[in-house]
Design a protein around this motif. Sequence first.
Motif, mmCIF file in Angstrom:
data_model
loop_
_atom_site.group_PDB
_atom_site.id
_atom_site.type_symbol
_atom_site.label_atom_id
_atom_site.label_comp_id
_atom_site.label_asym_id
_atom_site.label_seq_id
_atom_site.Cartn_x
_atom_site.Cartn_y
_atom_site.Cartn_z
ATOM 1 N N TYR A 34 0.842 -1.208 0.000
ATOM 2 C CA TYR A 34 0.000 0.000 0.000
ATOM 3 C C TYR A 34 0.870 1.249 0.000
ATOM 4 O O TYR A 34 2.000 1.215 0.482
ATOM 5 C CB TYR A 34 -0.867 0.051 1.272
ATOM 6 N N PRO A 35 0.307 2.372 -0.477
ATOM 7 C CA PRO A 35 1.031 3.642 -0.316
ATOM 8 C C PRO A 35 1.062 4.027 1.168
ATOM 9 O O PRO A 35 0.308 3.469 1.965
ATOM 10 C CB PRO A 35 0.208 4.637 -1.131
ATOM 11 N N PRO A 36 1.922 4.980 1.537
ATOM 12 C CA PRO A 36 1.985 5.400 2.940
ATOM 13 C C PRO A 36 0.635 5.901 3.434
ATOM 14 O O PRO A 36 -0.106 6.545 2.695
ATOM 15 C CB PRO A 36 3.009 6.543 2.934
ATOM 16 N N GLY A 37 0.338 5.611 4.695
ATOM 17 C CA GLY A 37 -0.906 6.075 5.308
ATOM 18 C C GLY A 37 -0.633 7.218 6.265
ATOM 19 O O GLY A 37 0.511 7.458 6.652
ATOM 20 N N PRO A 38 -1.692 7.926 6.683
ATOM 21 C CA PRO A 38 -1.533 9.142 7.491
ATOM 22 C C PRO A 38 -0.971 8.900 8.891
ATOM 23 O O PRO A 38 -0.499 9.834 9.533
ATOM 24 C CB PRO A 38 -2.949 9.717 7.559
ATOM 25 N N SER A 39 -0.997 7.657 9.382
ATOM 26 C CA SER A 39 -0.483 7.409 10.734
ATOM 27 C C SER A 39 0.774 6.559 10.728
ATOM 28 O O SER A 39 1.157 5.987 11.752
ATOM 29 C CB SER A 39 -1.569 6.750 11.582
ATOM 30 N N ASP A 40 1.463 6.472 9.580
ATOM 31 C CA ASP A 40 2.652 5.619 9.493
ATOM 32 C C ASP A 40 3.765 6.059 10.444
ATOM 33 O O ASP A 40 4.459 5.216 11.020
ATOM 34 C CB ASP A 40 3.180 5.565 8.055
ATOM 35 N N ALA A 41 3.949 7.370 10.621
ATOM 36 C CA ALA A 41 5.008 7.841 11.531
ATOM 37 C C ALA A 41 4.697 7.392 12.955
ATOM 38 O O ALA A 41 5.563 6.865 13.660
ATOM 39 C CB ALA A 41 5.137 9.364 11.471
ATOM 40 N N GLN A 42 3.451 7.580 13.375
ATOM 41 C CA GLN A 42 3.043 7.178 14.718
ATOM 42 C C GLN A 42 3.220 5.667 14.897
ATOM 43 O O GLN A 42 3.725 5.206 15.923
ATOM 44 C CB GLN A 42 1.574 7.587 14.929
ATOM 45 N N SER A 43 2.850 4.890 13.880
ATOM 46 C CA SER A 43 3.009 3.432 13.953
ATOM 47 C C SER A 43 4.468 3.047 14.093
ATOM 48 O O SER A 43 4.808 2.162 14.879
ATOM 49 C CB SER A 43 2.446 2.764 12.690
ATOM 50 N N LEU A 44 5.342 3.703 13.319
ATOM 51 C CA LEU A 44 6.768 3.394 13.380
ATOM 52 C C LEU A 44 7.306 3.628 14.794
ATOM 53 O O LEU A 44 8.112 2.855 15.300
ATOM 54 C CB LEU A 44 7.552 4.245 12.374
#
Length: 174
Positions: A34-44
């Motif tokens: 999938y393309p990056p999602g809006p909460s990817d930084a928080q998930s990382l």
Amino acid sequence: MDELVLRPIGPGDVDALQELIESDPGYTERITGYPPGPSDAQSLLLMRPEDLPEESKVVLGAFVADRLVAVVDLLRGFPNDQTAFIGLLEVHSKHQGLGYGRTTYSLVEQYVGTTWPEVRTLRLAVVDTNADVATGFWRRQGFEPTGEERPYRYDKLESVARLYEKPLPEQSGS
């Protein structure tokens, strides 16, 4: 190349981290489908193996002045006390091909050697869907395949993760 400073990503860096992840959608698509999602930084910042304590995970940013140019996800003591696992090293798309990845990795090696003296080995996994991009880089940093592989699955994406390791140089004066 400007001087890089490696430091933990703080709450004030989340927007810059999200922007870095979104700058390289190809990476996220190769790893998740999938393309990056809006909460990817928080998930990382939050994701880690279930049995690993929160303080064993550190996300480091490589900064030039106040610009985040690369990020590294590190797990201390995974899968054992003498090993640190690199979950991710990603360079902002605007800064790729300029040596920032190599320099960031070198700073990570110094960080682990000085901050986690018990760690003797760095370990990482290269997912086959990202191997064309990642394998050459990690081999140039001195990582060798262990021969271990495991199934890799992220939602609909199915692949294989191959493990690589590199012994850390002996620390002098310890």
